[in-house]
Write an enzyme that holds these catalytic residues in place. Structure first.
Site, PDB file in Angstrom:
ATOM      1  N   CYS A  19      30.247  45.313  40.776  1.00 55.77           N
ATOM      2  CA  CYS A  19      29.183  44.739  40.813  1.00 55.77           C
ATOM      3  C   CYS A  19      29.516  43.120  40.690  1.00 55.77           C
ATOM      4  O   CYS A  19      30.596  42.768  40.299  1.00 55.77           O
ATOM      5  CB  CYS A  19      28.188  44.735  39.641  1.00 55.77           C
ATOM      6  SG  CYS A  19      27.539  46.622  39.778  1.00 55.77           S
ATOM      7  N   GLY A  45      29.597  43.542  46.009  1.00 54.81           N
ATOM      8  CA  GLY A  45      28.527  44.620  46.143  1.00 54.81           C
ATOM      9  C   GLY A  45      27.585  44.484  47.226  1.00 54.81           C
ATOM     10  O   GLY A  45      27.054  43.353  47.252  1.00 54.81           O
ATOM     11  N   ASN A 120      28.043  44.175  35.166  1.00 48.70           N
ATOM     12  CA  ASN A 120      29.271  44.001  35.990  1.00 48.70           C
ATOM     13  C   ASN A 120      30.413  44.994  35.006  1.00 48.70           C
ATOM     14  O   ASN A 120      30.500  44.392  33.882  1.00 48.70           O
ATOM     15  CB  ASN A 120      29.848  42.830  36.450  1.00 48.70           C
ATOM     16  CG  ASN A 120      31.116  43.335  37.298  1.00 48.70           C
ATOM     17  OD1 ASN A 120      32.228  42.269  37.236  1.00 48.70           O
ATOM     18  ND2 ASN A 120      31.248  44.253  37.558  1.00 48.70           N
ATOM     19  N   GLY A 121      30.590  46.160  35.330  1.00 49.05           N
ATOM     20  CA  GLY A 121      31.444  46.788  34.697  1.00 49.05           C
ATOM     21  C   GLY A 121      31.146  48.310  34.386  1.00 49.05           C
ATOM     22  O   GLY A 121      30.289  48.839  35.154  1.00 49.05           O
ATOM     23  N   TYR A 261      42.931  42.136  44.636  1.00 50.70           N
ATOM     24  CA  TYR A 261      42.137  42.383  45.667  1.00 50.70           C
ATOM     25  C   TYR A 261      40.513  41.892  45.431  1.00 50.70           C
ATOM     26  O   TYR A 261      39.782  41.401  46.239  1.00 50.70           O
ATOM     27  CB  TYR A 261      41.946  44.044  45.964  1.00 50.70           C
ATOM     28  CG  TYR A 261      40.968  44.424  46.818  1.00 50.70           C
ATOM     29  CD1 TYR A 261      41.015  44.311  48.214  1.00 50.70           C
ATOM     30  CD2 TYR A 261      39.508  44.905  46.171  1.00 50.70           C
ATOM     31  CE1 TYR A 261      39.994  44.687  48.978  1.00 50.70           C
ATOM     32  CE2 TYR A 261      38.728  45.134  47.221  1.00 50.70           C
ATOM     33  CZ  TYR A 261      38.979  45.312  48.736  1.00 50.70           C
ATOM     34  OH  TYR A 261      37.705  45.613  49.517  1.00 50.70           O
TER      35      TYR A 261
HETATM   36  P1  AMP Z   1      42.733  53.370  51.613  1.00 46.01           P
HETATM   37  O1  AMP Z   1      42.512  53.308  53.242  1.00 46.01           O
HETATM   38  O2  AMP Z   1      41.798  54.310  51.139  1.00 46.01           O
HETATM   39  O3  AMP Z   1      44.586  53.567  51.246  1.00 46.01           O
HETATM   40  O4  AMP Z   1      42.146  51.920  50.904  1.00 46.01           O
HETATM   41  C1  AMP Z   1      43.103  50.915  50.909  1.00 46.01           C
HETATM   42  C2  AMP Z   1      42.380  49.603  51.408  1.00 46.01           C
HETATM   43  O5  AMP Z   1      40.852  49.591  50.938  1.00 46.01           O
HETATM   44  C3  AMP Z   1      42.921  48.372  51.461  1.00 46.01           C
HETATM   45  O6  AMP Z   1      43.113  47.678  52.796  1.00 46.01           O
HETATM   46  C4  AMP Z   1      42.261  47.935  50.397  1.00 46.01           C
HETATM   47  O7  AMP Z   1      42.005  46.181  50.910  1.00 46.01           O
HETATM   48  C5  AMP Z   1      41.010  48.242  50.169  1.00 46.01           C
HETATM   49  N1  AMP Z   1      40.719  48.525  48.934  1.00 46.01           N
HETATM   50  C6  AMP Z   1      41.325  48.840  47.653  1.00 46.01           C
HETATM   51  N2  AMP Z   1      40.701  49.002  46.561  1.00 46.01           N
HETATM   52  C7  AMP Z   1      39.461  48.708  46.824  1.00 46.01           C
HETATM   53  C8  AMP Z   1      38.204  49.112  46.318  1.00 46.01           C
HETATM   54  N3  AMP Z   1      37.952  49.082  44.806  1.00 46.01           N
HETATM   55  N4  AMP Z   1      36.898  48.740  46.873  1.00 46.01           N
HETATM   56  C9  AMP Z   1      37.074  48.630  48.236  1.00 46.01           C
HETATM   57  N5  AMP Z   1      38.028  48.283  48.973  1.00 46.01           N
HETATM   58  C10 AMP Z   1      39.203  48.340  48.186  1.00 46.01           C
END
Ligand code: AMP
Length: 489
Positions: A19, A45, A120-121, A261
């Protein structure tokens, strides 16, 4: 509600969510400012948004499913929210997240008056607290972990709202950055370890609070400072600011994944430019894991700053070998694996003119399930890449987050199932390397990770959780946290 599972109720609602929060007090057009602030926090979000305002007399609330521009895109929608104090929330929940009842800010009429809360959390003992409250007769309106705070404030024996609030938070474990409103003013608070971010800013005489500094930029205000871990800041309607430290001074553990990220690169997080940190992660990665290649290519957008840092450090050219469509939502948000696969293809396309016949280094911020990397590498090969070397600007994500960043259960994390070499085979890369945990710490300005007293929460990479995880410990299923990697199916 299924009390044995800390994340799902019997409707399949997921209690865990990512969030962004924003609040402003002392501004003529407070709700319009809140909408603008939340718009700049939309990356935190995208499922739902809400704003609550107070006009000195009454509280008003509007909450809806969708993006800020959809829910607050008209003057009429903001016209429903008069007053000089407003706070809001953008919410990102995943599979099975329910409708309006969980959309924040949550509001209740307490004996002490109106009380709204935006969080948030994630509270890691919410299920245990909720069970006790329900046994004592509390009737919950939502399945959100945040609602336990309202009930704890309502049932506290202290007299003032502030004392009741502190009393409530003493029972809560986990991560919380909170913006609350009462008829007396606004209270902003960061959990004792400062896991999730929270900053204070101003515009004219108005005081603002936000998950990230970017909201202040967009509104035309300025950053005052970060809320300190464990600090509670109260602002009354005359603009008087008071700071409280009810939780002592534990060593802070802000989330390092915000730098990797989650935050926008144009935000400043605990005094550090997120963009500069990401570039430096790329530079550390280049020093630690060079590759015999012609070009450095980011997976857009999340891999871009690290790829710039990698290219500058290695001296290799930086090229846009993948072009991203901006009209597709986050692939991560798609509920089923099938939909997520299709999402990756719609989102990214190979730039054949750059890739064909070249040996490339691909940079992304993280590998979670491996879906994105697998698809993108396949796409690069289809476009004629001669070699694909994957470099990741974070250590392997081998553990779930219980503090408000959405990660799948541990059994779905690629790094929980296999070592880097097997991961390289799985995603079909010629080579794969991750930045080391010390490299990541160096990028955020530390000498390295202090293993006796880590400076950040890095539990998703190390499994070192800085708080108790009461709900998880109560689960009936085996504790996946303590299983060695090869036993996690
Ligand atoms: P995956 O395809 O499951 O390996 O997810 C990796 C991709 O998701 C990477 O390109 C990250 O930029 C993105 N990512 C990593 N952590 C999150 C998160 N918590 N929420 C949304 N996107 C994420």
């Amino acid at each position: 509600m299924n009390l044995t599972n800390p994340f799902l109720d019997d409707n399949g609602d997921k209690l865990r969510e990512e969030c962004g929060v924003f609040g402003v007090i002392g501004a003529k057009d407070a709700s319009a400012m809140a909408a603008l602030g939340l718009h700049s926090l939309q990356h935190r979000g995208q499922e739902a948004v809400g704003i609550t305002s107070y006009d000195g007399d009454e509280f008003y609330s509007r909450r809806g499913l969708g993006h800020v521009a959809q829910v607050f895109g008209t003057d009429e929608s903001l016209g429903e929210l008069p007053g000089e104090m407003a706070s809001g929330h953008v919410r990102y929940s995943t599979t099975g997240g329910s409708g309006l009842r969980n959309v924040q800010p949550l509001y209740a009429d307490l004996a002490s008056g109106g009380f709204s809360i935006a969080h948030n959390g994630n509270i890691s003992n919410a299920t245990a607290l909720r069970r006790e409250l329900v046994e004592r007769g509390a009737i919950f309106q939502s399945t959100s972990d945040t609602e336990v705070i309202i009930h704890l404030v309502a049932t506290s024996r202290y007299r003032t709202v502030l004392d009741r609030f502190v009393d409530a938070l003493r029972l809560v474990e986990g991560a919380y950055s909170l913006i609350c409103m009462t008829s007396e003013g606004m209270i902003a608070c960061r959990d004792p370890l400062g896991i999730r971010p929270l900053v204070m800013g101003k515009i004219g005489d108005a005081i603002m609070f936000s998950s990230e500094t970017v909201a202040f930029d967009v509104i035309g205000g300025e950053l005052i400072r970060s809320i300190e871990p464990g600090e509670l800041v109260q602002v009354d309607h005359k603009g008087k600011i008071s700071s409280h430290r009810p939780f002592g001074n534990p060593s802070p553990r802000p989330c390092i994944f915000e730098h990797v990220y989650f935050s926008r690169p144009d935000s400043v997080m605990d005094g550090r430019s997120v963009y500069a940190v990401r570039k430096q992660i790329g530079a550390e990665l280049a020093k630690e894991s060079p590759a015999p290649a012609d070009l450095v290519i980011p997976v857009p957008d999340s891999g871009v700053p690290a790829a710039i840092g990698y290219a500058q450090e290695s001296g290799l050219p930086f090229e846009l070998g993948i072009v991203r469509s901006h009209y597709v939502g986050r692939t991560f948000i798609q509920p089923s694996d099938g939909a997520r696969h299709a999402g990756v293809k719609r989102k990214h396309n190979a730039n054949r003119a750059i890739v064909e016949g070249r040996k490339i280094i691909l940079i992304d911020d993280s590998i979670v399930r491996g879906t994105t990397s697998l698809k993108i590498i396949e796409m690069m090969r289809d476009a004629g890449a001669a070699e694909v070397h994957m470099r990741i600007a974070s250590p392997p994500t081998g553990h779930s987050c219980f503090y408000g960043v959405d990660t799948p259960e541990r059994s779905k994390l690629l790094a929980a199932k296999m070592e880097a070499e097997a991961m390289a085979d799985f995603i079909k890369a010629d080579s794969l390397a991750f930045v080391s945990i010390d490299g990541l710490y160096r990028a955020v300005g530390a000498a390295g990770r202090d293993n006796s007293c880590p400076q950040f929460c890095d539990a998703c990479f190390t499994g070192d959780y800085p708080t108790r995880l009461t709900d998880l410990a109560e689960r009936e299923t085996p504790d996946l946290l303590s299983l060695p990697v090869d036993q996690v199916a």
